[in-house]
Design a protein around this motif. Structure first.
Motif, PDB file in Angstrom:
ATOM      1  N   THR A 183       0.744  -1.172   0.103  1.00  0.00           N
ATOM      2  CA  THR A 183       0.144   0.028   0.025  1.00  0.00           C
ATOM      3  C   THR A 183       0.859   1.309   0.102  1.00  0.00           C
ATOM      4  O   THR A 183       0.592   2.144  -0.559  1.00  0.00           O
ATOM      5  CB  THR A 183      -0.931   0.014   1.374  1.00  0.00           C
ATOM      6  OG1 THR A 183      -1.566  -1.319   1.201  1.00  0.00           O
ATOM      7  CG2 THR A 183      -1.762   1.112   1.198  1.00  0.00           C
ATOM      8  N   LYS A 184       1.844   1.335   0.810  1.00  0.00           N
ATOM      9  CA  LYS A 184       2.624   2.388   0.864  1.00  0.00           C
ATOM     10  C   LYS A 184       3.411   2.855  -0.468  1.00  0.00           C
ATOM     11  O   LYS A 184       3.345   4.064  -0.957  1.00  0.00           O
ATOM     12  CB  LYS A 184       3.839   2.290   2.029  1.00  0.00           C
ATOM     13  CG  LYS A 184       4.767   3.239   2.078  1.00  0.00           C
ATOM     14  CD  LYS A 184       5.907   3.092   3.060  1.00  0.00           C
ATOM     15  CE  LYS A 184       6.573   4.288   3.485  1.00  0.00           C
ATOM     16  NZ  LYS A 184       7.467   3.934   5.010  1.00  0.00           N
ATOM     17  N   ILE A 185       3.864   1.398  -1.394  1.00  0.00           N
ATOM     18  CA  ILE A 185       4.456   1.886  -2.554  1.00  0.00           C
ATOM     19  C   ILE A 185       3.231   2.536  -3.616  1.00  0.00           C
ATOM     20  O   ILE A 185       3.726   3.389  -4.259  1.00  0.00           O
ATOM     21  CB  ILE A 185       5.137   0.583  -3.048  1.00  0.00           C
ATOM     22  CG1 ILE A 185       6.460   0.162  -2.146  1.00  0.00           C
ATOM     23  CG2 ILE A 185       5.617   0.701  -4.592  1.00  0.00           C
ATOM     24  CD1 ILE A 185       6.932  -1.370  -2.406  1.00  0.00           C
ATOM     25  N   SER A 186       2.197   1.784  -3.468  1.00  0.00           N
ATOM     26  CA  SER A 186       1.243   2.307  -4.635  1.00  0.00           C
ATOM     27  C   SER A 186       0.675   3.428  -4.229  1.00  0.00           C
ATOM     28  O   SER A 186       0.286   4.206  -5.144  1.00  0.00           O
ATOM     29  CB  SER A 186       0.088   1.017  -4.622  1.00  0.00           C
ATOM     30  OG  SER A 186      -0.355   0.818  -3.433  1.00  0.00           O
ATOM     31  N   SER A 187       0.912   3.889  -3.073  1.00  0.00           N
ATOM     32  CA  SER A 187       0.167   5.439  -2.705  1.00  0.00           C
ATOM     33  C   SER A 187       1.212   6.304  -2.991  1.00  0.00           C
ATOM     34  O   SER A 187       1.022   7.584  -3.572  1.00  0.00           O
ATOM     35  CB  SER A 187       0.030   5.469  -0.858  1.00  0.00           C
ATOM     36  OG  SER A 187      -1.019   4.381  -0.376  1.00  0.00           O
ATOM     37  N   PHE A 188       2.654   5.877  -2.966  1.00  0.00           N
ATOM     38  CA  PHE A 188       3.495   6.664  -3.694  1.00  0.00           C
ATOM     39  C   PHE A 188       3.378   7.254  -4.980  1.00  0.00           C
ATOM     40  O   PHE A 188       3.408   8.264  -5.327  1.00  0.00           O
ATOM     41  CB  PHE A 188       4.895   6.044  -3.117  1.00  0.00           C
ATOM     42  CG  PHE A 188       6.185   7.272  -3.716  1.00  0.00           C
ATOM     43  CD1 PHE A 188       6.281   8.292  -3.370  1.00  0.00           C
ATOM     44  CD2 PHE A 188       6.822   6.878  -5.059  1.00  0.00           C
ATOM     45  CE1 PHE A 188       7.464   9.040  -3.675  1.00  0.00           C
ATOM     46  CE2 PHE A 188       7.731   7.602  -5.362  1.00  0.00           C
ATOM     47  CZ  PHE A 188       8.169   8.818  -4.803  1.00  0.00           C
ATOM     48  N   THR A 189       3.060   5.996  -5.612  1.00  0.00           N
ATOM     49  CA  THR A 189       2.826   6.337  -7.178  1.00  0.00           C
ATOM     50  C   THR A 189       1.373   7.280  -7.292  1.00  0.00           C
ATOM     51  O   THR A 189       1.463   7.917  -8.189  1.00  0.00           O
ATOM     52  CB  THR A 189       2.526   5.137  -7.844  1.00  0.00           C
ATOM     53  OG1 THR A 189       1.303   4.302  -7.338  1.00  0.00           O
ATOM     54  CG2 THR A 189       3.943   4.297  -7.848  1.00  0.00           C
ATOM     55  N   GLY A 190       0.774   7.003  -6.396  1.00  0.00           N
ATOM     56  CA  GLY A 190      -0.483   7.804  -6.512  1.00  0.00           C
ATOM     57  C   GLY A 190      -0.437   9.131  -6.296  1.00  0.00           C
ATOM     58  O   GLY A 190      -0.860  10.289  -7.011  1.00  0.00           O
TER      59      GLY A 190
END
Length: 369
Positions: A183-190
């Protein structure tokens, strides 16, 4: 002032609500279609006709958005994940899925259901346009719905959390890492995608395209906040799911029905300091005594009023083996700061929201170190 969304109907047991901001986007879409799209591509119609067709197209767009969100919801329900509601608002819609998916595979399927629905709708409207090539306003509505559904599908596939593509990306990462890291990685891309949209918005404004620039900026701001909020919610759910209610509840001795209000206030309340307290009724059922209700009774009557006469039926409780995350959701649903802990028909204790908040505060402090 915050205004509650307007409930409009239920479908498959899911409440569909309309946020007041929806009326803003409905007007803007209708205006854009009535004053720009339809007159440009389908000239020589009266202005009132363009506004009628524009409003019909705007409604059908939101029907498409609703079907997109229903696809997520029905898939989630299929896997046993409850869905509270679907809210239609200024940026489209969102399905209020109440729990995280239990596995990467289920997360992938729930996330992919929305874009697949949009692509299917786009294909259906493409077939309709193919078999109805007449250059008139009906053809215009069909073409508009084909383009916007395809655009909705492709936009949602951008790997930027919490967009559907970001959730698909998270599901893929989840197969290799834990949920919180994914979630942390995908939130960063978001967040990166949100800043890109805001940059494009500023660029559009400098080029003189104020409306497009404004929308790029607003969508970027919305995605940035949504990405941050979604990550925080996932973080809290992961933390709280690791703890059971039994480790944080306050053990209590239930009140018997014939005990008086004075006995409760003199011997129970000073020790437990709870805003509610469980009572065993004369019928063997469990009731709840609220301190706020006692404060409305004149003190001179406390010795003659029994607790069962003031107690109310039990509306919500948790099991000692429930996770703190589940307990917090139940407390939020019923707007409770404290909730009885019951196993079978046995009262074990009371769980306080403050105990959950202290745990979260401890984790946040450790995270800052």
């Amino acid at each position: 002032m915050n205004m509650n969304p307007i409930p409009i109907f239920k479908i498959f047991g899911i409440q569909v609500n309309l946020d007041f901001s929806w009326f803003i986007i409905f007007f803007l879409i209708t205006f854009t279609l009535a004053e720009g799209f339809f007159p440009h591509f389908y000239p020589d119609y009266p202005s009132i006709v363009y506004w009628i067709v524009g409003s019909i197209s705007a409604v059908l767009l939101f029907v498409s958005v609703l079907l997109h969100e229903l696809s997520h919801s029905v898939t989630a329900i299929h896997f046993g994940i409850p869905v509270k509601s679907i809210n239609l608002f200024i940026f489209g819609g969102v399905a209020m899925i109440e729990e995280e998916a239990p596995s990467p595979k289920i997360e992938f399927l729930i996330a992919a259901a929305g874009p697949l629905c949009s692509f299917l709708l786009g294909f259906i409207f493409f077939i309709m346009a193919y078999f109805y090539p007449t250059d008139d306003l009906l053809n215009g509505i069909i073409n508009y719905l084909m383009y916007v559904n395809l655009a909705l599908g492709f936009f949602n596939l951008v790997p930027a959390f919490p967009l559907d593509g970001g959730r698909i990306f998270r599901a893929i990462l989840w197969t290799k890492k834990d949920l919180l890291t994914a979630t942390k990685i995908s939130s960063f891309t978001g967040t990166l995608f949100a800043y890109l949209l805001m940059f494009l918005g500023i660029l559009s404004i400098f080029k003189g395209n104020f409306i497009n620039g404004l929308w790029y900026g607003l969508i970027g701001l919305f995605l940035r906040q949504a990405s941050k909020t979604s990550y925080e919610q996932t973080k809290f759910s992961v933390i709280l799911s690791g703890y059971k209610v039994e480790n944080f509840m306050q053990t209590v001795k239930p009140l018997l029905p014939d005990e008086t209000v004075a006995e409760f206030m003199n011997f129970y309340y000073p020790f437990y300091r709870s805003s509610l307290y469980p009572v065993i009724g004369r019928d063997g059922r469990i009731y709840v005594l609220y301190v706020e209700d006692i404060k409305e009774i004149p003190q001179e009557k406390w010795n003659v009023i029994h607790v069962i006469d003031v107690a109310k039926p039990l509306i919500a409780y948790v099991s000692p083996y429930d996770s703190l995350y589940k307990a917090l959701k139940i407390m939020n649903k019923y707007k409770l700061d404290e909730i009885p802990v019951i196993y079978g028909n046995t009262i074990l204790g009371i769980l306080k929201r403050s105990s959950i908040e202290l745990l979260l505060e401890r984790f946040l402090e450790e995270e800052k170190k």
